[in-house]
Design an enzyme around this catalytic site. Structure first.
Site, PDB file in Angstrom:
ATOM      1  N   GLY A  31      26.966 -27.027   7.544  1.00  0.00           N
ATOM      2  CA  GLY A  31      27.242 -27.053   5.999  1.00  0.00           C
ATOM      3  C   GLY A  31      26.418 -26.110   5.359  1.00  0.00           C
ATOM      4  O   GLY A  31      24.955 -25.415   6.537  1.00  0.00           O
ATOM      5  N   HIS A  37      24.398 -18.393   8.857  1.00  0.00           N
ATOM      6  CA  HIS A  37      25.830 -18.531   9.643  1.00  0.00           C
ATOM      7  C   HIS A  37      26.923 -17.935   9.294  1.00  0.00           C
ATOM      8  O   HIS A  37      27.655 -18.090  10.350  1.00  0.00           O
ATOM      9  CB  HIS A  37      26.280 -19.811   8.710  1.00  0.00           C
ATOM     10  N   ASP A 151      18.125 -21.435  16.533  1.00  0.00           N
ATOM     11  CA  ASP A 151      17.092 -23.247  16.975  1.00  0.00           C
ATOM     12  C   ASP A 151      17.476 -22.794  18.623  1.00  0.00           C
ATOM     13  O   ASP A 151      18.134 -23.004  19.237  1.00  0.00           O
ATOM     14  CB  ASP A 151      18.504 -24.206  16.534  1.00  0.00           C
TER      15      ASP A 151
HETATM   16  P1  AMP Z   1      23.344 -25.387  11.084  1.00  0.00           P
HETATM   17  O1  AMP Z   1      24.318 -25.728  10.118  1.00  0.00           O
HETATM   18  O2  AMP Z   1      21.759 -25.823  10.800  1.00  0.00           O
HETATM   19  O3  AMP Z   1      23.202 -26.878  12.269  1.00  0.00           O
HETATM   20  O4  AMP Z   1      22.920 -24.463  11.950  1.00  0.00           O
HETATM   21  C1  AMP Z   1      24.549 -23.818  12.651  1.00  0.00           C
HETATM   22  C2  AMP Z   1      24.517 -22.766  13.378  1.00  0.00           C
HETATM   23  O5  AMP Z   1      23.778 -21.895  13.052  1.00  0.00           O
HETATM   24  C3  AMP Z   1      23.288 -22.918  14.516  1.00  0.00           C
HETATM   25  O6  AMP Z   1      23.741 -22.816  15.836  1.00  0.00           O
HETATM   26  C4  AMP Z   1      22.251 -22.633  14.032  1.00  0.00           C
HETATM   27  O7  AMP Z   1      21.145 -21.665  15.605  1.00  0.00           O
HETATM   28  C5  AMP Z   1      22.913 -21.203  13.394  1.00  0.00           C
HETATM   29  N1  AMP Z   1      22.215 -20.695  11.964  1.00  0.00           N
HETATM   30  C6  AMP Z   1      21.051 -21.296  11.295  1.00  0.00           C
HETATM   31  N2  AMP Z   1      20.147 -20.358  10.810  1.00  0.00           N
HETATM   32  C7  AMP Z   1      20.376 -19.382  11.389  1.00  0.00           C
HETATM   33  C8  AMP Z   1      19.675 -17.780  10.823  1.00  0.00           C
HETATM   34  N3  AMP Z   1      19.079 -17.348   9.889  1.00  0.00           N
HETATM   35  N4  AMP Z   1      20.518 -16.863  11.748  1.00  0.00           N
HETATM   36  C9  AMP Z   1      21.643 -17.438  12.785  1.00  0.00           C
HETATM   37  N5  AMP Z   1      21.931 -18.331  13.198  1.00  0.00           N
HETATM   38  C10 AMP Z   1      21.372 -19.585  12.040  1.00  0.00           C
END
Ligand code: AMP
Length: 283
Positions: A31, A37, A151
Site C-alpha cells: 500500500g 506501483h 527491490d
Molecule cells: P512495496 O509496497 O514497497 O512492497 O512494493 C510493492 C511492489 O512495488 C514491489 O514489487 C516493489 O519493488 C515495487 N516498487 C516499489 N517502488 C517502485 C518503483 N519506484 N518503481 C517500480 N516498482 C516499484
C-alpha cells in the site's frame, strides 16, 4: 473494482476465473501506493485478463526496531489509484487472514542470499518476504506476478523460491520509476522532510558515480571509497552499503571483465529513513 479480504473467497473466485480462460496478473504491495506501483499494475493490465493487487503490510518482514507500526497506510487514496489504473480486484486481507497461526511453524530460508546486502542489515527480512509471498502465491494460484526491480535483491530471492519450489508463478521484473530528479519512488519517501528529501538524492548520485567509474574500468573497492567520500557532502546521510554484484548471483564483482550483468546496489539512512536503490552498470 472488486474487493475481497478472505483468502478462501479469493481462491474460489480465481478458480472460476481461470476456468473461463482468464489469465491472472498479480501485483503484491504494502500500500501507500505511488506511480511506481501503478506502473506494475498497468503492465499487468496489458499482459493479463484479470489483475489482482494485494495491499498488505506484512508484519513478518519487519524487524523489531523497524517501522511496521508507522508504515504509511492510505487505503482510500490507494483504492482510487487502483481503480484509475484498471485493477480488477483489490485483495485486502487482515493480518489474521494471512497468519491465522500466530506462530507459524513453517518458514522458508534461502541459503546465503538472505544473509548479504539487505539481509545483513535486516536479519529475517527475506524470510518474512518469502513467507508472505508463498502464502499469497498459493492463494492466487497460477499467475504472472509483477515485481519492481527497485527491490533488486527481493526479485532475485523470490525468483529462486519460485524456481526451486515449483510455484506455478511467472515472475515479471519491472523497471524502477523515479522522480524527475532521479530519486527512486518509494512509499518511505513520505517520511522525508524537505531537507532530507534533497539529501536523499545522494543515492542516485552515488549510483551514477559508480556507473561512470565502472565504465572507466575502476575496481570496485575504489568506487566504494569514492562513494564514501561523496557521502561526506550529505550530513543527513549515513551510508549502509554500496556493492557491485553480478545480478543473477548477487556475488561481488571486482572488475568489468569478470561480469556479464553487473549491478550497483546502495542502501543509506536519510535521517531516520532507510532508503535503497540500484542501477545496472551495463545498459
Ligand atoms: P512495496 O509496497 O514497497 O512492497 O512494493 C510493492 C511492489 O512495488 C514491489 O514489487 C516493489 O519493488 C515495487 N516498487 C516499489 N517502488 C517502485 C518503483 N519506484 N518503481 C517500480 N516498482 C516499484
Amino acid at each position: 473494482m472488486l474487493s475481497l479480504s478472505n483468502p478462501h473467497d479469493l481462491i474460489g473466485f480465481l478458480t472460476e476465473k481461470r476456468k473461463s480462460g482468464s489469465r491472472i496478473g498479480f501485483v503484491p504491495t504494502m500500500g501507500a501506493l505511488h506511480k511506481g506501483h501503478i506502473s506494475l499494475v498497468e503492465r499487468a493490465k496489458k499482459e493479463c485478463d484479470f489483475v489482482v493487487v494485494s495491499v498488505f503490510v506484512n508484519p513478518t518482514q519487519f524487524g523489531p526496531n523497524e517501522d511496521f507500526n508507522k508504515y504509511p497506510r492510505s487505503i482510500e487514496a490507494d483504492s482510487q489509484m487502483l481503480v484509475a489504473a484498471g485493477s480488477d480486484m483489490l485483495f485486502l486481507p487482515n493480518v489474521s487472514d494471512i497468519y491465522p497461526d500466530a506462530q507459524p511453524e513453517i518458514s522458508i530460508t534461502i541459503a546465503g542470499m538472505d544473509k548479504i546486502l539487505e539481509g545483513k542489515t535486516r536479519p529475517g527480512h527475506f524470510n518474512g518476504v518469502l513467507l508472505v509471498l508463498a502464502r499469497l502465491f498459493n492463494i492466487l494460484g497460477p499467475c504472472k506476478t509483477y515485481l519492481g526491480l527497485k527491490d533488486f535483491q527481493q526479485v532475485a530471492v523470490v525468483k529462486k523460491m519460485v524456481q526451486e519450489l515449483f510455484f506455478p508463478v511467472e515472475i515479471v521484473p519491472c523497471p524502477t520509476l523515479r522522480e524527475a530528479d532521479g530519486l527512486a519512488m518509494s512509499s518511505r519517501n513520505r517520511y522525508l522532510n524537505e531537507e532530507e528529501r534533497q539529501q536523499a538524492l545522494f543515492l542516485f548520485n552515488a549510483l551514477r558515480l559508480a556507473k561512470r567509474e565502472y565504465a572507466e574500468g575502476k575496481p570496485t573497492s575504489e568506487i566504494q571509497n569514492e562513494v564514501k567520500v561523496l557521502a561526506e557532502n550529505y550530513p543527513l546521510i549515513k551510508l549502509d552499503y554500496i556493492e557491485i554484484v553480478e545480478s543473477s548471483t548477487l556475488l561481488p564483482v571486482e572488475i568489468l571483465t569478470n561480469s556479464k550483468n553487473p549491478v550497483a546496489l546502495i542502501a543509506a539512512w536519510c535521517g531516520t529513513t532507510r532508503l535503497i536503490d540500484n542501477i545496472p552498470l551495463i545498459p
